[in-house]
Design an enzyme around this catalytic site. Structure first.
Site, mmCIF file in Angstrom:
data_model
loop_
_atom_site.group_PDB
_atom_site.id
_atom_site.type_symbol
_atom_site.label_atom_id
_atom_site.label_comp_id
_atom_site.label_asym_id
_atom_site.label_seq_id
_atom_site.Cartn_x
_atom_site.Cartn_y
_atom_site.Cartn_z
ATOM 1 N N TYR A 93 36.846 37.917 0.588
ATOM 2 C CA TYR A 93 37.764 36.950 -0.027
ATOM 3 C C TYR A 93 37.582 35.544 0.559
ATOM 4 O O TYR A 93 38.026 34.570 -0.030
ATOM 5 C CB TYR A 93 39.236 37.340 0.170
ATOM 6 C CG TYR A 93 39.673 38.688 -0.368
ATOM 7 C CD1 TYR A 93 38.870 39.446 -1.215
ATOM 8 C CD2 TYR A 93 40.930 39.186 -0.028
ATOM 9 C CE1 TYR A 93 39.292 40.672 -1.678
ATOM 10 C CE2 TYR A 93 41.364 40.420 -0.501
ATOM 11 C CZ TYR A 93 40.533 41.161 -1.313
ATOM 12 O OH TYR A 93 40.968 42.377 -1.765
ATOM 13 N N GLN A 116 41.921 52.473 -0.899
ATOM 14 C CA GLN A 116 42.541 51.413 -1.712
ATOM 15 C C GLN A 116 41.819 51.328 -3.052
ATOM 16 O O GLN A 116 40.600 51.171 -3.101
ATOM 17 C CB GLN A 116 42.477 50.068 -0.981
ATOM 18 C CG GLN A 116 43.218 48.985 -1.767
ATOM 19 C CD GLN A 116 43.214 47.618 -1.105
ATOM 20 O OE1 GLN A 116 42.795 46.628 -1.711
ATOM 21 N NE2 GLN A 116 43.684 47.549 0.125
ATOM 22 N N LYS A 131 38.711 43.960 5.205
ATOM 23 C CA LYS A 131 37.730 44.911 4.658
ATOM 24 C C LYS A 131 36.321 44.474 5.013
ATOM 25 O O LYS A 131 36.008 43.279 4.931
ATOM 26 C CB LYS A 131 37.884 45.014 3.137
ATOM 27 C CG LYS A 131 39.321 45.240 2.705
ATOM 28 C CD LYS A 131 39.477 45.486 1.217
ATOM 29 C CE LYS A 131 40.939 45.381 0.824
ATOM 30 N NZ LYS A 131 41.420 43.983 0.674
ATOM 31 N N ASP A 176 47.088 41.775 2.888
ATOM 32 C CA ASP A 176 45.814 42.457 2.625
ATOM 33 C C ASP A 176 44.740 41.430 2.276
ATOM 34 O O ASP A 176 44.780 40.826 1.207
ATOM 35 C CB ASP A 176 46.002 43.436 1.457
ATOM 36 C CG ASP A 176 44.735 44.224 1.176
ATOM 37 O OD1 ASP A 176 44.619 45.335 1.697
ATOM 38 O OD2 ASP A 176 43.855 43.704 0.457
ATOM 39 N N ARG A 223 57.604 34.081 -7.487
ATOM 40 C CA ARG A 223 57.023 35.375 -7.884
ATOM 41 C C ARG A 223 56.844 36.291 -6.675
ATOM 42 O O ARG A 223 57.038 37.513 -6.778
ATOM 43 C CB ARG A 223 55.680 35.155 -8.565
ATOM 44 C CG ARG A 223 55.814 34.496 -9.927
ATOM 45 C CD ARG A 223 54.438 34.244 -10.495
ATOM 46 N NE ARG A 223 54.496 33.734 -11.849
ATOM 47 C CZ ARG A 223 53.426 33.332 -12.536
ATOM 48 N NH1 ARG A 223 52.220 33.393 -11.964
ATOM 49 N NH2 ARG A 223 53.549 32.882 -13.755
ATOM 50 N N LYS A 239 49.447 40.346 -5.870
ATOM 51 C CA LYS A 239 49.018 38.997 -5.466
ATOM 52 C C LYS A 239 49.829 37.960 -6.229
ATOM 53 O O LYS A 239 50.014 38.070 -7.443
ATOM 54 C CB LYS A 239 47.533 38.835 -5.794
ATOM 55 C CG LYS A 239 46.971 37.421 -5.621
ATOM 56 C CD LYS A 239 46.911 36.628 -6.915
ATOM 57 C CE LYS A 239 46.419 35.213 -6.711
ATOM 58 N NZ LYS A 239 46.492 34.397 -7.947
ATOM 59 N N VAL A 246 45.716 38.980 -1.246
ATOM 60 C CA VAL A 246 45.249 37.592 -1.357
ATOM 61 C C VAL A 246 43.835 37.497 -1.950
ATOM 62 O O VAL A 246 43.130 36.520 -1.727
ATOM 63 C CB VAL A 246 45.354 36.824 -0.011
ATOM 64 C CG1 VAL A 246 46.806 36.654 0.393
ATOM 65 C CG2 VAL A 246 44.557 37.483 1.105
ATOM 66 N N HIS A 279 34.826 48.087 1.939
ATOM 67 C CA HIS A 279 35.348 47.476 0.708
ATOM 68 C C HIS A 279 34.915 48.211 -0.556
ATOM 69 O O HIS A 279 35.673 48.303 -1.511
ATOM 70 C CB HIS A 279 34.943 46.004 0.654
ATOM 71 C CG HIS A 279 35.868 45.150 -0.144
ATOM 72 N ND1 HIS A 279 36.035 43.806 0.075
ATOM 73 C CD2 HIS A 279 36.700 45.440 -1.180
ATOM 74 C CE1 HIS A 279 36.913 43.315 -0.776
ATOM 75 N NE2 HIS A 279 37.320 44.283 -1.556
ATOM 76 N N GLU A 339 58.739 36.360 -4.193
ATOM 77 C CA GLU A 339 60.086 36.885 -3.947
ATOM 78 C C GLU A 339 60.436 37.966 -4.969
ATOM 79 O O GLU A 339 60.893 39.062 -4.613
ATOM 80 C CB GLU A 339 61.110 35.747 -4.003
ATOM 81 C CG GLU A 339 62.516 36.221 -3.705
ATOM 82 C CD GLU A 339 63.493 35.079 -3.492
ATOM 83 O OE1 GLU A 339 63.236 33.960 -3.994
ATOM 84 O OE2 GLU A 339 64.511 35.316 -2.823
ATOM 85 N N LEU A 361 49.418 44.733 -11.040
ATOM 86 C CA LEU A 361 49.923 44.081 -12.260
ATOM 87 C C LEU A 361 48.781 43.901 -13.262
ATOM 88 O O LEU A 361 48.919 43.169 -14.244
ATOM 89 C CB LEU A 361 50.537 42.717 -11.909
ATOM 90 C CG LEU A 361 51.504 42.706 -10.712
ATOM 91 C CD1 LEU A 361 51.974 41.280 -10.410
ATOM 92 C CD2 LEU A 361 52.714 43.615 -10.996
#
Ligand code: A2P
Length: 276
Positions: free
Chosen positions: A58, A163, A83, A53, A238, A232, A28, A113, A240, A192
């Site tokens: 954020y 990560q 984080k 996550d 998307r 994300k 997110v 982070h 799904e 992506l």
């Protein structure tokens, strides 16, 4: 409801500390706090995701907690990561603030982070958060191989996870191998390429061959490379689509064609440019 039933053991794995982690999570990052984030997380949980996550940086931990409560999915069935914002405060105090925002008693995973101010200073506070039961597992993010090595030498509780920004285009093979050799699980953020890689020719060629979408191909590459993937999206269809990655496989040739997209020359660096 999950639309792509797969054996439970394909959908999760054990970390070195013994805790199970679902290998697909909703990321997110860049989702504004409020209805957009609440909806994305709620849809993901409805569609069978069991891993979200987030991060202090954020600014949307409240919405993640809200969506979890709205979903009705029991707390112990969902894996929640947040984080530590490494701005100089105490990670053990800061996780308590995160827990209040999330409305939770514990997070499943708490990460440093990025290694601002060095690789080591935050770790004693991370270990304290772990000892107090506020974080079941602790780990790091955006640490390169040297920083990981230094931390492993100093740590009492080793990091369970690193990560990283990873995709076929940011493969960082030496860094992935350094983590795997030390039993540190590797998570992929921006799998992506924040959307950029979806239109790449090589990805399309594989997608056409296997009859799946570019997003599914990029995520499946991550799974077959042993990564935990954190795509994300704020769009239900998307979210799904990105979950339907357990019912097909890429061939060795498909994986090799995607590997060849790497623009990092197999680096052990976590980032090309630091932002701190
Ligand atoms: P949106 O959130 O508007 O759906 P990454 O996970 O690498 O950070 O990529 C996220 C970006 O990719 C976002 O801009 C997101 O847009 C977009 N995205 C996520 N899943 C898909 C998908 N299946 N098809 C097309 N775009 C997607």
């Amino acid at each position: 409801m999950a639309t792509n039933p797969a054996p439970a053991d394909e959908r999760s794995r054990a970390l070195a500390d013994g805790h199970q982690i679902p290998v697909l999570g909703l990321g997110v990052w860049q989702v504004p706090d409020g209805p957009e984030c609440v909806n994305a997380v709620r849809w993901a949980l409805e569609l069978g995701y069991r891993h979200v996550d987030t991060a202090q940086a954020y600014g949307n931990e409240e919405s993640v907690g809200q969506a979890l409560r709205d979903s009705g999915v029991p707390r112990d069935e969902v894996y929640i990561t947040t984080k530590f914002y490494p701005g100089g405060k105490d990670p053990a105090t800061e996780v308590e603030h995160s827990l209040r925002r999330l409305g939770l008693d514990y997070v499943d995973l708490y990460l440093v982070h990025w290694p601002q101010g060095g690789a080591l200073w935050a770790w004693s506070g991370m270990q304290r958060a772990h000892e107090r039961g506020h974080a079941r597992s602790i780990g790091i993010s955006n640490f390169n191989a040297t920083e990981l090595g230094a931390l492993l030498e100093a740590a009492t509780v080793p990091p369970a996870v690193n990560q990283l920004q990873l995709s076929p285009f940011e493969y960082r093979q030496a860094l992935i191998e350094a983590c795997e050799k030390r039993d540190v699980a590797v998570e992929a953020y921006s799998p992506l390429g924040t959307g950029r890689h979806l239109s790449h020719r090589a990805v399309h060629a594989v997608a056409q061959r296997v009859g799946r979408t570019p997003a599914q191909v990029l995520l499946r590459w991550g799974l077959q490379r042993g990564l935990i993937v954190l795509p994300k999206s704020t769009h239900r269809e998307r979210i799904e689509e990105n979950s339907q990655i357990f019912d097909f496989a890429l061939s060795d040739q498909d994986v090799a064609e995607l590997d060849a997209c790497d623009g990092t020359a197999g680096t052990d660096r976590a980032l090309e440019r630091k932002w701190w």
